[in-house]
Design an enzyme around this catalytic site. Structure first.
Site, PDB file in Angstrom:
ATOM      1  N   ASP A  13       0.236   5.003   1.917  1.00 46.79           N
ATOM      2  CA  ASP A  13      -0.535   5.258   3.131  1.00 46.79           C
ATOM      3  C   ASP A  13      -1.799   6.074   2.888  1.00 46.79           C
ATOM      4  O   ASP A  13      -1.767   7.096   2.182  1.00 46.79           O
ATOM      5  CB  ASP A  13       0.322   6.025   4.147  1.00 46.79           C
ATOM      6  CG  ASP A  13       1.492   5.181   4.641  1.00 46.79           C
ATOM      7  OD1 ASP A  13       1.304   3.987   4.886  1.00 46.79           O
ATOM      8  OD2 ASP A  13       2.593   5.758   4.768  1.00 46.79           O
TER       9      ASP A  13
ATOM     10  N   ARG B 184       5.565   6.106  14.354  1.00 51.21           N
ATOM     11  CA  ARG B 184       5.373   6.667  13.008  1.00 51.21           C
ATOM     12  C   ARG B 184       4.774   8.066  13.076  1.00 51.21           C
ATOM     13  O   ARG B 184       3.819   8.308  13.804  1.00 51.21           O
ATOM     14  CB  ARG B 184       4.438   5.769  12.198  1.00 51.21           C
ATOM     15  CG  ARG B 184       4.319   6.209  10.742  1.00 51.21           C
ATOM     16  CD  ARG B 184       3.362   5.329   9.967  1.00 51.21           C
ATOM     17  NE  ARG B 184       1.985   5.593  10.359  1.00 51.21           N
ATOM     18  CZ  ARG B 184       0.938   4.883   9.929  1.00 51.21           C
ATOM     19  NH1 ARG B 184       1.105   3.850   9.143  1.00 51.21           N
ATOM     20  NH2 ARG B 184      -0.273   5.204  10.310  1.00 51.21           N
TER      21      ARG B 184
ATOM     22  N   HIS C 269       0.832  -1.214   0.000  1.00 53.43           N
ATOM     23  CA  HIS C 269       0.000   0.000   0.000  1.00 53.43           C
ATOM     24  C   HIS C 269       0.861   1.257   0.000  1.00 53.43           C
ATOM     25  O   HIS C 269       2.028   1.226   0.392  1.00 53.43           O
ATOM     26  CB  HIS C 269      -0.900   0.033   1.242  1.00 53.43           C
ATOM     27  CG  HIS C 269      -0.123   0.180   2.525  1.00 53.43           C
ATOM     28  ND1 HIS C 269       0.635  -0.828   3.062  1.00 53.43           N
ATOM     29  CD2 HIS C 269       0.047   1.251   3.354  1.00 53.43           C
ATOM     30  CE1 HIS C 269       1.213  -0.414   4.173  1.00 53.43           C
ATOM     31  NE2 HIS C 269       0.897   0.854   4.372  1.00 53.43           N
TER      32      HIS C 269
HETATM   33  C1  SIN Z   1       3.199   1.175   7.714  1.00 55.03           C
HETATM   34  O1  SIN Z   1       2.657   0.692   6.738  1.00 55.03           O
HETATM   35  O2  SIN Z   1       3.138   2.378   7.968  1.00 55.03           O
HETATM   36  C2  SIN Z   1       3.975   0.265   8.661  1.00 55.03           C
HETATM   37  C3  SIN Z   1       5.268  -0.155   8.097  1.00 55.03           C
HETATM   38  C4  SIN Z   1       6.061  -1.005   9.053  1.00 55.03           C
HETATM   39  O3  SIN Z   1       5.648  -1.193  10.203  1.00 55.03           O
HETATM   40  O4  SIN Z   1       7.108  -1.495   8.647  1.00 55.03           O
END
Ligand code: SIN
Length: 280
Positions: free
Chosen positions: A102, A271, A100
């Site tokens: 985001d 994140r 994906h």
């Molecule tokens: C995400 O898709 O933002 C998570 C990626 C990850 O945890 O490596």
């Protein structure tokens, strides 16, 4: 004239570069410009051994744009500007488990995300990225002519809300309350990067369900083809996390997937997303 301390090493043929010689909690404007240029060129950049607390992480993101607040994680943690991505032993589902870009169900998806490895498993839990400009460039002229004018429907119904039912299977909780409402946007199937002008595929497994004006069943054969081309091995890179590693990816030119293969081990990441513009 400033002497750059930054060094850069590609980690795969199509995308991904590891940057050294920079302390992300202390970067100056020149380093921000160099990292932005590297992100544009490589689609995703990586750093090692970075020490950042929540505020320093958010300050870093703000150097690249306003922070994007994820509507489906709002209220699930203490700070809406941060999503803690936690995988505990036994979790059968994780955040980002399908290819994906985001949050593409919104009209202006985040331009990128900065992910900091806090508690990293001894093995597994890698993140893979795929260069969507390389995937588009690989298509025939006929296929490009076919898909260039198309728009696609992006929805968050597969990844959030009561019907998706994620929370029973994973430690990172997403909104599943009765007030949650599906968000849907139409985006071009081929996106022009606003900074590089490069064209790339802009469809993904988590959010894209159909082409505009077509049913899901009618869309499926072509959509499946484009999704699969988008992560052909030669367009990807794979990042092995260490404690303190940071990945900064560009959602406008890449897609990514987190691998749920850490068995008995915990994986915890912080994140912060950077706001973006309307895909054109
Ligand atoms: C995400 O898709 O933002 C998570 C990626 C990850 O945890 O490596």
């Amino acid at each position: 004239m400033r002497n750059s301390r930054i060094e850069m090493a590609k980690i795969a043929g199509a995308c991904g570069a590891e940057i050294s010689g920079v302390i992300l909690s202390e970067i100056d404007d020149g380093e921000v410009a160099e990292i932005r240029a590297a992100l544009n060129e490589h689609g995703v950049v990586f750093f090692r051994n970075q020490v950042m607390d929540d505020d320093q992480h958010k300050a870093l993101a703000r150097k690249f744009g306003p922070i994007f607040i994820h509507p489906n994680y709002k209220g699930t943690g203490p700070d809406p500007e941060i999503v803690t991505i936690r995988r505990e032993p036994g979790d059968t589902r994780i955040v980002g488990e399908e290819w994906h870009a985001d949050t593409t169900m919104v009209a202006e998806p985040p331009m990128g995300a900065i992910l900091h490895g806090l508690d990293v498993p001894p093995w597994g839990g890698d993140t893979m990225f795929a260069a969507q400009w390389a995937a588009y460039d690989s298509l025939s002229d006929g296929m490009k002519r076919l898909i260039d004018p198309l728009r696609a429907i992006h929805t968050d119904r597969k990844v959030a809300g009561p019907r998706a039912g994620m929370n029973a299977h994973r430690s990172t909780k997403v909104r599943e309350d009765a007030d949650w409402q599906e968000t849907i946007s139409l985006h071009p199937v081929v996106r022009t990067h606003p900074e590089t002008g490069r064209r790339g595929l802009f469809v993904n497994h988590s959010y894209t369900v159909a082409f505009e004006g077509m049913t899901e069943a009618e869309s499926k054969p072509l959509l499946d083809y484009l999704l699969a081309v988008g992560h052909r091995p030669e367009f990807t890179c794979r990042f092995r996390w260490e404690p303190g590693s940071v990945a900064f990816w560009d959602n406008r030119s890449t897609k990514h997937i987190a691998l749920n293969d850490t068995g008995p081990h915990r994986r915890v990441m912080r994140r912060v997303q950077v706001a973006g513009d309307r895909p054109t």
